[in-house]
Design a protein around this motif. Structure first.
Motif, PDB file in Angstrom:
ATOM      1  N   ILE A 337     -22.340  33.855  -8.884  1.00 49.06           N
ATOM      2  CA  ILE A 337     -22.031  33.843 -10.319  1.00 49.06           C
ATOM      3  C   ILE A 337     -21.241  32.590 -10.676  1.00 49.06           C
ATOM      4  N   LEU A 338     -20.240  32.254  -9.849  1.00 44.11           N
ATOM      5  CA  LEU A 338     -19.457  31.039 -10.084  1.00 44.11           C
ATOM      6  C   LEU A 338     -20.329  29.796 -10.045  1.00 44.11           C
ATOM      7  N   ALA A 339     -21.213  29.722  -9.030  1.00 42.78           N
ATOM      8  CA  ALA A 339     -22.090  28.559  -8.903  1.00 42.78           C
ATOM      9  C   ALA A 339     -23.018  28.441 -10.103  1.00 42.78           C
ATOM     10  N   CYS A 340     -23.504  29.579 -10.588  1.00 43.68           N
ATOM     11  CA  CYS A 340     -24.391  29.576 -11.750  1.00 43.68           C
ATOM     12  C   CYS A 340     -23.661  29.078 -12.990  1.00 43.68           C
ATOM     13  N   PHE A 341     -22.482  29.636 -13.252  1.00 46.83           N
ATOM     14  CA  PHE A 341     -21.726  29.236 -14.443  1.00 46.83           C
ATOM     15  C   PHE A 341     -21.279  27.780 -14.360  1.00 46.83           C
ATOM     16  N   ALA A 342     -20.851  27.350 -13.170  1.00 55.11           N
ATOM     17  CA  ALA A 342     -20.433  25.959 -13.006  1.00 55.11           C
ATOM     18  C   ALA A 342     -21.597  25.014 -13.252  1.00 55.11           C
ATOM     19  N   SER A 343     -22.783  25.391 -12.787  1.00 52.89           N
ATOM     20  CA  SER A 343     -23.966  24.554 -13.004  1.00 52.89           C
ATOM     21  C   SER A 343     -24.367  24.526 -14.474  1.00 52.89           C
ATOM     22  N   LEU A 344     -24.228  25.666 -15.154  1.00 54.20           N
ATOM     23  CA  LEU A 344     -24.513  25.694 -16.592  1.00 54.20           C
ATOM     24  C   LEU A 344     -23.547  24.787 -17.355  1.00 54.20           C
ATOM     25  N   ILE A 345     -22.270  24.839 -16.976  1.00 51.67           N
ATOM     26  CA  ILE A 345     -21.300  23.931 -17.601  1.00 51.67           C
ATOM     27  C   ILE A 345     -21.651  22.486 -17.260  1.00 51.67           C
ATOM     28  N   GLY A 346     -22.046  22.261 -15.980  1.00 44.71           N
ATOM     29  CA  GLY A 346     -22.453  20.919 -15.584  1.00 44.71           C
ATOM     30  C   GLY A 346     -23.612  20.405 -16.420  1.00 44.71           C
ATOM     31  N   ALA A 347     -24.555  21.288 -16.729  1.00 41.79           N
ATOM     32  CA  ALA A 347     -25.701  20.891 -17.560  1.00 41.79           C
ATOM     33  C   ALA A 347     -25.269  20.565 -18.982  1.00 41.79           C
ATOM     34  N   SER A 348     -24.182  21.206 -19.434  1.00 37.70           N
ATOM     35  CA  SER A 348     -23.711  20.958 -20.801  1.00 37.70           C
ATOM     36  C   SER A 348     -22.926  19.653 -20.919  1.00 37.70           C
ATOM     37  N   LEU A 349     -22.361  19.167 -19.825  1.00 38.62           N
ATOM     38  CA  LEU A 349     -21.481  17.998 -19.883  1.00 38.62           C
ATOM     39  C   LEU A 349     -22.170  16.731 -20.395  1.00 38.62           C
ATOM     40  N   PRO A 350     -23.421  16.436 -19.999  1.00 40.03           N
ATOM     41  CA  PRO A 350     -24.072  15.257 -20.582  1.00 40.03           C
ATOM     42  C   PRO A 350     -24.241  15.362 -22.097  1.00 40.03           C
ATOM     43  N   ILE A 351     -24.431  16.581 -22.603  1.00 46.83           N
ATOM     44  CA  ILE A 351     -24.618  16.773 -24.051  1.00 46.83           C
ATOM     45  C   ILE A 351     -23.292  16.589 -24.780  1.00 46.83           C
ATOM     46  N   THR A 352     -22.270  17.316 -24.331  1.00 49.87           N
ATOM     47  CA  THR A 352     -20.964  17.191 -24.993  1.00 49.87           C
ATOM     48  C   THR A 352     -20.386  15.789 -24.802  1.00 49.87           C
ATOM     49  N   GLY A 353     -20.634  15.199 -23.629  1.00 47.79           N
ATOM     50  CA  GLY A 353     -20.144  13.849 -23.379  1.00 47.79           C
ATOM     51  C   GLY A 353     -20.799  12.824 -24.285  1.00 47.79           C
ATOM     52  N   PHE A 354     -22.108  12.978 -24.484  1.00 44.84           N
ATOM     53  CA  PHE A 354     -22.818  12.065 -25.391  1.00 44.84           C
ATOM     54  C   PHE A 354     -22.278  12.192 -26.810  1.00 44.84           C
ATOM     55  N   LEU A 355     -22.010  13.419 -27.231  1.00 43.96           N
ATOM     56  CA  LEU A 355     -21.483  13.632 -28.585  1.00 43.96           C
ATOM     57  C   LEU A 355     -20.089  13.035 -28.739  1.00 43.96           C
ATOM     58  N   VAL A 356     -19.265  13.135 -27.687  1.00 44.27           N
ATOM     59  CA  VAL A 356     -17.944  12.497 -27.736  1.00 44.27           C
ATOM     60  C   VAL A 356     -18.089  10.992 -27.934  1.00 44.27           C
ATOM     61  N   TRP A 357     -18.974  10.385 -27.131  1.00 41.56           N
ATOM     62  CA  TRP A 357     -19.216   8.929 -27.238  1.00 41.56           C
ATOM     63  C   TRP A 357     -19.792   8.561 -28.604  1.00 41.56           C
ATOM     64  N   TRP A 358     -20.732   9.350 -29.082  1.00 42.89           N
ATOM     65  CA  TRP A 358     -21.391   9.066 -30.356  1.00 42.89           C
ATOM     66  C   TRP A 358     -20.408   9.167 -31.522  1.00 42.89           C
ATOM     67  N   ASN A 359     -19.541  10.175 -31.513  1.00 42.88           N
ATOM     68  CA  ASN A 359     -18.543  10.333 -32.574  1.00 42.88           C
ATOM     69  C   ASN A 359     -17.542   9.179 -32.570  1.00 42.88           C
ATOM     70  N   LYS A 360     -17.118   8.760 -31.375  1.00 48.04           N
ATOM     71  CA  LYS A 360     -16.196   7.626 -31.276  1.00 48.04           C
ATOM     72  C   LYS A 360     -16.870   6.347 -31.757  1.00 48.04           C
ATOM     73  N   ARG A 361     -18.141   6.217 -31.427  1.00 48.35           N
ATOM     74  CA  ARG A 361     -18.897   5.029 -31.839  1.00 48.35           C
ATOM     75  C   ARG A 361     -19.019   4.977 -33.356  1.00 48.35           C
ATOM     76  N   LYS A 362     -19.324   6.111 -33.997  1.00 51.70           N
ATOM     77  CA  LYS A 362     -19.434   6.153 -35.455  1.00 51.70           C
ATOM     78  C   LYS A 362     -18.088   5.839 -36.112  1.00 51.70           C
ATOM     79  N   LEU A 363     -17.001   6.387 -35.516  1.00 57.33           N
ATOM     80  CA  LEU A 363     -15.672   6.137 -36.063  1.00 57.33           C
ATOM     81  C   LEU A 363     -15.311   4.660 -35.948  1.00 57.33           C
ATOM     82  N   LYS A 364     -15.671   4.065 -34.834  1.00 53.90           N
ATOM     83  CA  LYS A 364     -15.383   2.643 -34.630  1.00 53.90           C
ATOM     84  C   LYS A 364     -16.157   1.787 -35.612  1.00 53.90           C
ATOM     85  N   ASN A 365     -17.443   2.128 -35.826  1.00 51.69           N
ATOM     86  CA  ASN A 365     -18.264   1.371 -36.775  1.00 51.69           C
ATOM     87  C   ASN A 365     -17.740   1.523 -38.207  1.00 51.69           C
TER      88      ASN A 365
END
Length: 372
Positions: A337-365
């Motif tokens: 169960i832990l491995a499954c949930f950790a992997s699901l969170i791992g799969a979400s990190l590229p999405i949330t990370g991209f949004l963090v970068w994109w929001n900072k980029r828009k703010l900078k522009n």
């Protein structure tokens, strides 16, 4: 550029480069954690228990000859009273699992293990459905992901002082941008302690230099193993091989009622019969291997690479532990169960990370435009 800024840039560019591929690998791995349960349902492995003895190896051969004569019968796995016998069959270019009723000998299900959605899911995780080239891509993405975990932990730690409560608790009432940042930063912190093991074991599998270095360090390369062999009798003294196989599987399956027993069918004159005694919930390192002469059924003793679990080499134990750690089964159901949930969170990190970068980029522009 400060060291922290450099580390942040490394984290960012690794994420942008591998994000989509890591999302696929992590998500498919999370789902594949439950492969045993999926297979039990999809392949109709459950049977109704009967007050009858299990069928013999001869009975299995007869079933296969009637239903799948082109197959090469290799192994049979005898399990608990409510599970079908799982038979491994080779054919050119692929292999099958046949599931046979242990009381009647009826063929319940025949599965080409290179086809079906479970196979596709496994290959998606292992090679992105691209074969050998995809496997190499997965290996390198896995290695880069380890770098992403390490740099992420460095960024998570505050510039000054110790982490405060805001580093551990998600503020669900925050704005969408702040909530997304917390989901990436805080969930990433918690998941890292599991992902570092699942990704580390993936690196062990992916790079031969890691395995060979461990073999050298553990002394595996200095060990000499014997090979279990049957003594071939004169042609006039050859007994029925089925009689020996039937006797051995009955002896082991009744002798170890709480275990599963796999028997290998010899295909060469000097090959020994291998019997594996498996404790279903105890992991790969709890498997005991026994060898018998295929002509007489006598136990063969020796210093074998795959022998009793207690005699396994250091490298052998680590190699077995790697699989159990990768899917979390080393800690039983809670670990999976832990491995499954950790992997699901791992799969979400590229999405949330991209949004963090994109929001900072828009703010900078936006700031750049306002300053004109």
């Amino acid at each position: 550029m400060t060291l922290r800024k450099l580390i942040a840039n490394i984290h960012l560019y690794i994420g942008l480069l591998t994000g989509l591929l890591f999302f696929i690998i992590a998500l498919s791995g999370a789902i594949y954690t439950w492969q045993p349960e999926f297979s039990r349902i999809a392949f109709h492995q459950t049977v109704i228990q009967e007050n009858k003895p299990f069928i013999s190896i001869t009975d299995i051969k007869n079933t296969l000859e009637r239903n799948f004569p082109e197959g090469d019968f290799r192994t049979a796995l005898y399990r608990d009273p409510e599970s079908a016998i799982e038979v491994l069959i080779y054919v050119p270019g692929t292999y099958f699992h046949a599931y046979i009723n242990p009381y009647s000998g009826e063929l319940i299900h025949l599965q080409d293990m290179n086809k079906g959605w479970i196979s596709k899911l496994k290959n998606l995780h292992r090679n992105l459905l691209l074969g050998p080239p995809g496997r190499e891509i997965v290996h390198w993405v896995t290695l880069l992901a380890m770098g992403m975990l390490i740099t992420g932990m460095v960024i998570w730690w505050p510039v000054q002082g110790k982490p405060g409560k805001d580093k551990f608790n998600i503020k669900w009432s925050a704005s969408p941008k702040k909530l997304n940042y917390d989901l990436h930063n805080i969930l990433g912190f918690y998941a890292t302690w599991i992902l570092i093991f699942t990704i580390g074991t993936g690196i062990f599998w992916g790079f031969a230099v890691v395995r060979e270095s461990l073999k050298e360090f553990s002394g595996e390369n200095t060990l000499n193993w014997e090979s279990p062999q049957s003594l071939v009798p004169p042609a006039s003294q050859v007994n029925s091989k089925d009689e020996v196989l039937n006797r051995l599987i009955l002896e082991y399956h009744t002798g170890y009622p709480d275990s599963e027993v796999r028997i290998n069918i010899p295909h060469k004159e000097e090959e020994a019969v291998q019997l594996s005694v498996i404790q279903p919930t105890a992991g790969i390192n709890a498997v005991d291997f026994y060898y018998h002469d295929q002509y007489t059924g006598e136990l063969i003793r020796g210093n074998f690479q795959n022998g009793l679990a207690e005699n396994r080499s250091t490298f052998g134990k680590i190699n077995g532990l790697v699989y159990d750690i990768h899917f979390g089964s080393v800690w039983g159901l809670p670990g999976r169960i832990l491995a499954c949930f950790a992997s699901l969170i791992g799969a979400s990190l590229p999405i949330t990370g991209f949004l963090v970068w994109w929001n900072k980029r828009k703010l900078k522009n936006k700031k750049s435009i306002n300053s004109i």
